[in-house]
Design a protein around this motif. Sequence first.
Motif, PDB file in Angstrom:
ATOM      1  N   PRO A  39      44.453  22.203  30.638  1.00  0.00           N
ATOM      2  CA  PRO A  39      43.361  23.188  30.580  1.00  0.00           C
ATOM      3  C   PRO A  39      43.634  24.340  29.615  1.00  0.00           C
ATOM      4  O   PRO A  39      42.702  24.840  28.971  1.00  0.00           O
ATOM      5  CB  PRO A  39      43.241  23.695  32.024  1.00  0.00           C
ATOM      6  N   VAL A  65      41.186  25.371  26.254  1.00  0.00           N
ATOM      7  CA  VAL A  65      40.615  26.709  26.039  1.00  0.00           C
ATOM      8  C   VAL A  65      41.163  27.360  24.762  1.00  0.00           C
ATOM      9  O   VAL A  65      40.409  27.953  23.978  1.00  0.00           O
ATOM     10  CB  VAL A  65      40.905  27.612  27.268  1.00  0.00           C
ATOM     11  N   LEU A  82      33.865  29.479  23.213  1.00  0.00           N
ATOM     12  CA  LEU A  82      34.187  28.624  24.364  1.00  0.00           C
ATOM     13  C   LEU A  82      32.940  27.956  24.917  1.00  0.00           C
ATOM     14  O   LEU A  82      32.995  26.814  25.396  1.00  0.00           O
ATOM     15  CB  LEU A  82      34.904  29.432  25.450  1.00  0.00           C
ATOM     16  N   ILE A 136      34.041  23.129  28.870  1.00  0.00           N
ATOM     17  CA  ILE A 136      34.361  24.456  29.404  1.00  0.00           C
ATOM     18  C   ILE A 136      33.123  25.094  30.017  1.00  0.00           C
ATOM     19  O   ILE A 136      32.023  24.985  29.462  1.00  0.00           O
ATOM     20  CB  ILE A 136      34.887  25.381  28.274  1.00  0.00           C
ATOM     21  N   VAL A 163      36.805  22.814  32.692  1.00  0.00           N
ATOM     22  CA  VAL A 163      37.789  23.891  32.739  1.00  0.00           C
ATOM     23  C   VAL A 163      36.979  25.190  32.802  1.00  0.00           C
ATOM     24  O   VAL A 163      36.075  25.403  31.995  1.00  0.00           O
ATOM     25  CB  VAL A 163      38.678  23.874  31.478  1.00  0.00           C
ATOM     26  N   TYR A 164      37.260  25.996  33.803  1.00  0.00           N
ATOM     27  CA  TYR A 164      36.479  27.214  34.038  1.00  0.00           C
ATOM     28  C   TYR A 164      37.239  28.416  33.492  1.00  0.00           C
ATOM     29  O   TYR A 164      38.420  28.606  33.816  1.00  0.00           O
ATOM     30  CB  TYR A 164      36.210  27.387  35.537  1.00  0.00           C
ATOM     31  N   VAL A 165      36.554  29.204  32.664  1.00  0.00           N
ATOM     32  CA  VAL A 165      37.180  30.398  32.086  1.00  0.00           C
ATOM     33  C   VAL A 165      36.404  31.612  32.557  1.00  0.00           C
ATOM     34  O   VAL A 165      35.178  31.667  32.415  1.00  0.00           O
ATOM     35  CB  VAL A 165      37.168  30.361  30.547  1.00  0.00           C
ATOM     36  N   ILE A 199      41.883  31.129  33.917  1.00  0.00           N
ATOM     37  CA  ILE A 199      41.463  29.721  33.829  1.00  0.00           C
ATOM     38  C   ILE A 199      41.675  29.060  35.187  1.00  0.00           C
ATOM     39  O   ILE A 199      42.703  29.293  35.839  1.00  0.00           O
ATOM     40  CB  ILE A 199      42.316  28.969  32.779  1.00  0.00           C
TER      41      ILE A 199
END
Length: 337
Positions: free
Chosen positions: A134, A138, A263, A269, A292-294, A311
Amino acid sequence: TRYNVAIVGATGNVGRETLEVLSERAFPINNVYAIASRESQNKEVSFGDKTLKISSIDNTDFSKIEIVFFATDAEISQKYVSNIARQGCLVIDKSSLFRLDPDVPLIVPEANLRSLKDYTKKNIIANPNCCTIPIAVVLKPLDNVAKIRRIIISTYQSVSGSGRAAMDELYNQTKAKYIFNDVQPQNFPRQIAFNLFPQIGNFNKDGSTTEESKISLELKKIIGSHIKATVTCVRVPVFVSHSMSINVEFSEELNVEEAEEILRESDSIEVNSLLNEIQYACPIDVVGTDLVYVSRIRKDYSQKNTLNLWITADNLRKGAALNGVQIAEELIKVLNE
Ligand code: 11C
């Protein structure tokens, strides 16, 4: 074309998730073989709505299998992977064994797909560590726009990264505390229920841990040799999903809005903008998801050209099984060219 596919380590967390992801994504499979150690022989695992019987690795004829996922630790991979790959199977190995081998591509499809072509050197492709993946998803697109100078990473890793028995340990220790029982650590160096500890893997001579050195070396191989990362890995009493706090210094100015915009362009993402009502993703929010969470992208006022971000991703999916299946999807595109 349909492929004969095998999963070695099929009873483990990553093995079972790999079967799940293969079936969800309708990977073009002819036959699928679920393989594990002799002790697991005849156990059953699910593959979509089917049930597969486990066969023992020592009784498996790999000559009829084209793609093999190894969801095993380095010791098991050491024993089998090179031999099987020499027989002509294409191996996607999740262990740390081959990750830094210059003749083995270490792939995060969103970040360094171009290196995949080198798979022909050994018929092996390495699947990175579950935090490396991840972070690379990012940071690579940000590095493409503003070169990264230095990264400071602190991880908050769930117990599923350490296997099924480790998940049971968190559960049993938590229950035991309520009935005033004492449950000694078995899979972990310290009590995990109602606690956390800064040790994942073993200690290197310099006081860092193997997990920390893996992440920093793997990021160099995937994003570029200019990447300097210092890492502290912490185990937390969470079942699934790893989180990371990241401080990134760029060689030029990149503001929060620009970073969010870059992103947001990635299909892999989800950005939680500070302007949104829900401002951040937690481990339990992302279990079972592919992204993938930002969150919390913000300026670090203590130093110029520096951002902080948070993240979170499902370590068994994008951190492991999903990334492996995505590698296989790219591989069969090359085979079909
Ligand atoms: C954990 N990330 O959470 C570790 C396990 O190099 O793939 C996997 C270690 C690795 O315990």
